[in-house]
Design a protein around this motif. Structure first.
Motif, PDB file in Angstrom:
ATOM      1  N   ASP A 117       0.828  -1.210   0.000  1.00  0.00           N
ATOM      2  CA  ASP A 117       0.000   0.000   0.000  1.00  0.00           C
ATOM      3  C   ASP A 117       0.861   1.257   0.000  1.00  0.00           C
ATOM      4  N   ALA A 118       1.973   1.237   0.734  1.00  0.00           N
ATOM      5  CA  ALA A 118       2.862   2.400   0.745  1.00  0.00           C
ATOM      6  C   ALA A 118       3.446   2.636  -0.643  1.00  0.00           C
ATOM      7  N   LEU A 119       3.860   1.569  -1.317  1.00  0.00           N
ATOM      8  CA  LEU A 119       4.420   1.724  -2.666  1.00  0.00           C
ATOM      9  C   LEU A 119       3.386   2.281  -3.629  1.00  0.00           C
ATOM     10  N   LEU A 120       2.146   1.866  -3.493  1.00  0.00           N
ATOM     11  CA  LEU A 120       1.087   2.431  -4.337  1.00  0.00           C
ATOM     12  C   LEU A 120       0.869   3.909  -4.028  1.00  0.00           C
ATOM     13  N   SER A 121       0.954   4.269  -2.759  1.00  0.00           N
ATOM     14  CA  SER A 121       0.775   5.684  -2.412  1.00  0.00           C
ATOM     15  C   SER A 121       1.903   6.525  -2.987  1.00  0.00           C
TER      16      SER A 121
END
Length: 429
Positions: A346-350
Motif C-alpha cells: 500500500d505504501a508503494l502504491l501511495s
C-alpha cells in the motif's frame, strides 16, 4: 535526393543543432561540490524493430550493428552502457496462425539467438487491445516458461479503462511462472502494464506499434540523485540541484543520440529519465540523504514528489516512464527496508500516486492466490487510469516460501530479501 528524404535530412540537422545549443547552455561555469564526479550509467540502449519470423536473423543482425555502434559512441564519451536491447511489436501480431508448439519453438530459437549475441529482448505485450483474447496471455506464459531471456507483458489498463479480464490473465501468468521456473525467477521478465506508452526503453514492458527502426535510451542515475540530495538544506535546493546535475548528463546523452540518429538513420525517440538504481547504487539511500529518515518513514512521499518535479523540469526529449523507480529487489537499501517491514504494498502504491512506476520486483509468498494477485494488479491499474500515468506491476511470488523466509534469486540485477506477510490483501470481510 527526393524532397521527402531531403526534408528528413534537414530536420535531423536542425535537431542536432538545437541539441548542441541546449547542451552548451546547460553546462555550468564551474562544477559545484555536490555534483557527482561519476557519470550515470546508461542502463540500456533499446532498438525497436518490426520482427518478421521469416527474416528475423537478418533483422537482428542489422539492429545489433546499430546498437554496437551507438554503444561505442557513448562509451567513447565516458558513459558506460550496461545492456543493449531489441524490442518488437506485440508478439501476437507476428505469430498469428501458428500453433502453440510452433510459436514456442520459434521463441526458443529467438531466445537462443539473444543469448548467443548478448542482447536482451522484449517480444512486446499480450492483450494490447480491449478485445484481445485471454488466450494471448496463456500463450505468453508458455513462451516465458520455455525461455530464459525474453521479456514481455500484459496490458491491463489503457485509455478505455481498466481491463479486468486482462488483470486476471496477468495473475495467471504470474502464478504459472512462479511454479514452473527455477527459484520462480521468470516473473522478473514479466509485468502487468497500465497506461504504458510504446517506445519505453525499460524492461519488461517495452514495445512499439509503429514502423520500427527507432531507438531510446534508459538511465541508471540513482548516484546523481544521491549526490544532489546529500547535505541539501531544503527541498527547493534539493530539487534545483537534481535538475541541474541530471540536466548536464541528459543533454549530453541526447546530443550523442542525435549524432547517432544522423549518422545511422535510426530515429531517436527520447530518453527515459527514471533514475534507475542497481544494488548499492541505491535510490532508497538517495532518498534517505534528503529525509534523514529510513525509507518508508514520514517524508518519503515528499522526497518522491521532489524527484518527479525535478525530472519534469529537464527539457530533453523524454519517453517511457520518466518517473521515480522503486524496484525493491534491484536496490540494496530498498531490499533492506522491505526486509525490516518498513515498506508495504500500500505504501508503494501511495508513492506511485505522486511519482514512480508502480509495484516493481516485489517478493511475495508462494501460496498467494490468483485472486489476491488480481486485487494487487487491479489496484495498480486503477491508480494508473485514474491519474493517467504509466505504471506496472512486476510481482514475484516465490514457490514454497512464505513470510519470514529469504528469497534465493540468482540474477546480476537482483538482491535477495525477506518475504513479508500479505496483510489484509484479499482478506474476507
Amino acid at each position: 535526393m527526393n524532397h521527402s528524404v531531403a526534408r528528413q535530412h534537414r530536420l535531423r540537422i536542425l535537431s542536432f543543432v538545437v541539441s548542441l545549443l541546449l547542451f552548451a547552455s546547460c553546462l555550468p561555469a564551474q562544477e559545484e561540490p555536490w555534483q557527482t564526479k561519476e557519470k550515470p550509467k546508461i542502463r540500456a540502449i533499446t532498438a525497436f524493430i518490426n520482427l518478421d519470423p521469416a527474416t528475423y536473423r537478418e533483422q537482428v543482425a542489422d539492429a545489433l550493428k546499430f546498437l554496437k555502434y551507438a554503444k561505442t559512441v557513448y562509451e567513447s564519451r565516458g558513459y558506460e552502457v550496461q545492456t543493449i536491447r531489441i524490442s518488437t511489436q506485440p508478439f501476437p501480431q507476428y505469430v498469428k496462425g501458428l500453433t502453440t508448439e510452433k510459436a514456442v519453438a520459434f521463441f526458443k530459437d529467438y531466445d537462443a539467438l539473444a543469448a548467443k549475441e548478448g542482447f536482451d529482448a522484449s517480444i512486446g505485450p499480450a492483450m494490447l487491445n480491449a478485445d484481445s483474447p485471454a488466450s494471448e496471455a496463456d500463450l505468453l506464459a508458455e513462451i516465458l516458461s520455455n525461455t530464459k531471456i525474453l521479456n514481455a507483458s500484459v496490458v491491463v489498463a489503457a485509455e478505455d479503462g481498466v481491463r479486468w479480464t486482462a488483470v486476471g490473465a496477468a495473475a495467471r501468468v504470474m502464478k504459472k511462472l512462479s511454479a514452473a521456473t527455477p527459484h520462480s525467477q521468470r516473473n522478473f521478465n514479466f509485468s502487468a502494464i497500465a497506461m504504458v506508452p510504446p517506445l519505453t526503453p525499460f524492461y519488461p514492458g517495452s514495445y512499439h506499434t509503429g514502423f520500427g527502426h527507432q531507438f531510446a535510451v534508459a538511465l541508471q542515475s540513482a548516484n546523481v540523485v544521491a549526490e544532489a540530495f546529500r547535505g541539501a538544506p531544503d527541498l527547493s535546493t534539493a530539487r534545483q540541484r537534481l535538475t541541474d546535475s541530471l540536466s548536464r548528463h541528459a543533454f549530453a546523452i541526447q546530443f550523442l543520440a542525435d549524432r547517432v540518429d544522423r549518422e545511422t538513420g535510426w530515429s531517436y525517440t527520447g530518453i527515459d529519465l527514471s533514475p534507475a538504481p542497481l544494488k548499492d547504487v541505491s535510490i532508497g539511500a538517495a532518498i534517505e540523504n534528503l529525509t534523514l529518515q529510513p525509507f518508508g518513514a514520514s517524508g518519503t512521499i515528499t522526497a518522491a514528489a521532489t524527484i518527479t518535479a525535478a525530472l519534469k523540469d529537464i527539457g530533453v526529449k523524454q519517453t517511457g516512464y520518466s518517473g521515480l523507480m522503486l524496484p525493491i529487489l534491484e536496490d540494496s537499501r530498498l531490499a533492506q527496508r522491505w526486509s525490516e517491514g518498513r515498506i508495504s504494498l500500500d505504501a508503494l502504491l501511495s508513492y506511485s500516486a505522486v511519482c514512480g512506476t508502480g509495484l516493481d520486483t516485489i517478493p511475495l509468498p508462494g501460496d498467494i492466490t490468483e485472486e489476491q494477485l488480481s486485487l494487487i494488479i487491479g489496484d495498480m491499474a486503477s491508480l494508473a487510469f485514474k491519474w493517467h500515468k504509466p505504471l506496472s506491476a512486476r510481482l514475484l511470488p516465490v514457490a514454497d516460501k512464505g513470510p519470514g523466509q529469504q528469497t534465493e534469486f540468482d540474477d546480476p540485477f537482483l538482491v535477495n530479501a525477506t518475504i513479508q506477510p500479505l496483510g489484509p490483501v484479499g482478506a474476507k470481510p
